[in-house]
Scaffold this active site. Structure first.
Site, mmCIF file in Angstrom:
data_model
loop_
_atom_site.group_PDB
_atom_site.id
_atom_site.type_symbol
_atom_site.label_atom_id
_atom_site.label_comp_id
_atom_site.label_asym_id
_atom_site.label_seq_id
_atom_site.Cartn_x
_atom_site.Cartn_y
_atom_site.Cartn_z
ATOM 1 N N ASN A 129 -6.889 -6.539 -4.828
ATOM 2 C CA ASN A 129 -8.131 -5.836 -5.177
ATOM 3 C C ASN A 129 -7.900 -4.347 -5.458
ATOM 4 O OD1 ASN A 129 -7.738 -5.789 -2.210
ATOM 5 N ND2 ASN A 129 -9.603 -4.568 -2.201
ATOM 6 N N HIS A 130 -6.751 -3.811 -5.030
ATOM 7 C CA HIS A 130 -6.449 -2.403 -5.331
ATOM 8 C C HIS A 130 -5.767 -2.218 -6.683
ATOM 9 C CE1 HIS A 130 -7.628 -0.132 -1.655
ATOM 10 N NE2 HIS A 130 -7.684 -1.373 -1.196
ATOM 11 N N HIS A 133 -4.541 -13.097 -3.285
ATOM 12 C CA HIS A 133 -4.646 -11.901 -2.451
ATOM 13 C C HIS A 133 -5.729 -12.024 -1.385
ATOM 14 C CE1 HIS A 133 -4.399 -7.815 -1.122
ATOM 15 N NE2 HIS A 133 -5.710 -7.710 -1.259
ATOM 16 N N ASP A 149 -1.922 -5.493 -3.786
ATOM 17 C CA ASP A 149 -2.147 -4.241 -3.048
ATOM 18 C C ASP A 149 -0.847 -3.466 -2.871
ATOM 19 O OD1 ASP A 149 -4.810 -4.860 -3.054
ATOM 20 O OD2 ASP A 149 -5.113 -4.595 -0.904
ATOM 21 N N HIS A 159 0.797 -1.235 0.000
ATOM 22 C CA HIS A 159 0.000 0.000 0.000
ATOM 23 C C HIS A 159 0.829 1.284 0.000
ATOM 24 C CE1 HIS A 159 -4.071 -1.349 -0.163
ATOM 25 N NE2 HIS A 159 -3.940 -2.170 0.858
#
Length: 323
Positions: free
Chosen positions: A124-125, A173, A92, A66
């Site tokens: 998912n990001h 993930h 992510d 992130h």
């Protein structure tokens, strides 16, 4: 594609690593055409490799990053900078942290430099509708332009979705899907693809284990499902696997077991968003498939004028866990 021939990967990696030892937060401003080149070349490599990767130990597995670029550099300091160790990241890479661009650029550069030793799964990001909202779009727009964000989207749409290590450790993930009956279903997913709102691909990136659920349950995220310990046990037995390794959730110690150690959650961004006191962790899998954990401890919270005992420098703790 003549531009790709001019892509100087070594120079890009060198500049991205030059900030080691600098105060966290210092940016590395690559040229726009270099970043575009990283996206195009890595996309080519992703499409040339399977959507369901089959990998061999030894390797190190990392969870969410992130945009916490300086923590990514710490992970490499502890685990060994490529090609010293083989790596699998579980997705992510962008959003929420301050340096998504440096983070994804270093990861893509290593993928291009060491395509058979360095692997990146989709989180998912890595999806336009999500990273449009949670920070990556704004960072691209502020530091470069929207067109570059769209180039990243084209790259992310080609990332692999899952990996199996030595036929025994299933990695993705998010988690399992009620639609997943055969690994062939994953192999049949065509790329490039966006992440749909439901179904197999969505679940692999979005689902979560839940100790209070029997079978499948509703997910508080409003997307996908939760699944219980029995779902994990049945899946492993059916596919002759030993362990599910996934990311997607902040866990206090950086790693957390579920379902009698049949599933492990990894999260590799310590002090996530500056709001959590969590550690980050990386899982090392040796040739015998023994798993151990290297921990990035969270930074000490600074208390104004408070006296505190001297503590040794934060660093690496290795915990052994037999799988």
């Amino acid at each position: 594609m003549a531009d790709l021939d001019k892509l100087n990967i070594d120079s890009i990696i060198q500049r991205l690593l030059e900030v080691r030892g600098s105060k966290p937060g210092k940016n590395v401003q690559l040229q726009e055409n270099e970043i575009r080149g990283l996206c195009l070349k890595s996309r080519e490599i992703f499409l040339s490799q399977p959507i369901l990767l089959e990998l061999e130990a030894p390797l190190k597995i990392c969870g969410d990053i992130h945009g916490q670029y300086y923590d990514l550099l710490r992970l490499f300091e502890y685990g060994g900078f490529p090609p010293e160790s083989n790596y699998l990241f579980l997705g992510d890479y962008v959003d929420r942290g301050k340096q998504s661009l440096e983070t994804i650029c270093l990861l893509l550069a290593y993928k291009i430099k060491y395509p058979e030793n360095f692997f990146l799964l989709r989180g998912n990001h890595e999806c336009a509708s999500i990273n449009r909202i949670y920070g990556f779009y704004d960072e691209c727009k502020r530091r470069y332009n929207i067109k570059l964000w769209k180039t990243f989207t084209d790259c992310f749409n080609c990332l692999p979705i899952a990996a199996i290590v030595d036929e025994k450790i299933f990695c993705c993930h998010g988690g399992l899907s009620p639609d997943l009956q055969s690994m062939e279903q994953i192999r049949r997913i065509m790329r490039p693809t966006d992440v749909p709102d439901q179904g197999l691909l969505c679940d692999l990136l979005w689902s979560d284990p839940d100790k209070d659920v029997l079978g499948w349950g509703e997910n508080d995220r409003g997307v996908s499902f939760t699944f219980g310990a029995e779902v994990v046990a049945k899946f492993l037995h059916k596919h002759d696997l030993d362990l599910i390794c996934r990311a997607h959730q902040v866990v206090e110690d950086g790693y957390e077991f579920f379902a009698k150690r049949q599933l492990v959650t990894l999260f590799s961004a310590p002090n996530y968003c500056g709001e959590f006191d969590n550690a980050g962790a990386m899982m090392s899998v040796d040739e015998t498939l023994m798993c151990s954990f290297q921990i990035l401890k969270p930074a000490e919270k600074k208390k104004p004028n408070a006296t505190r005992p001297v503590t040794p420098p934060r660093g690496m703790i290795t915990k052994q866990a037999k799988k």
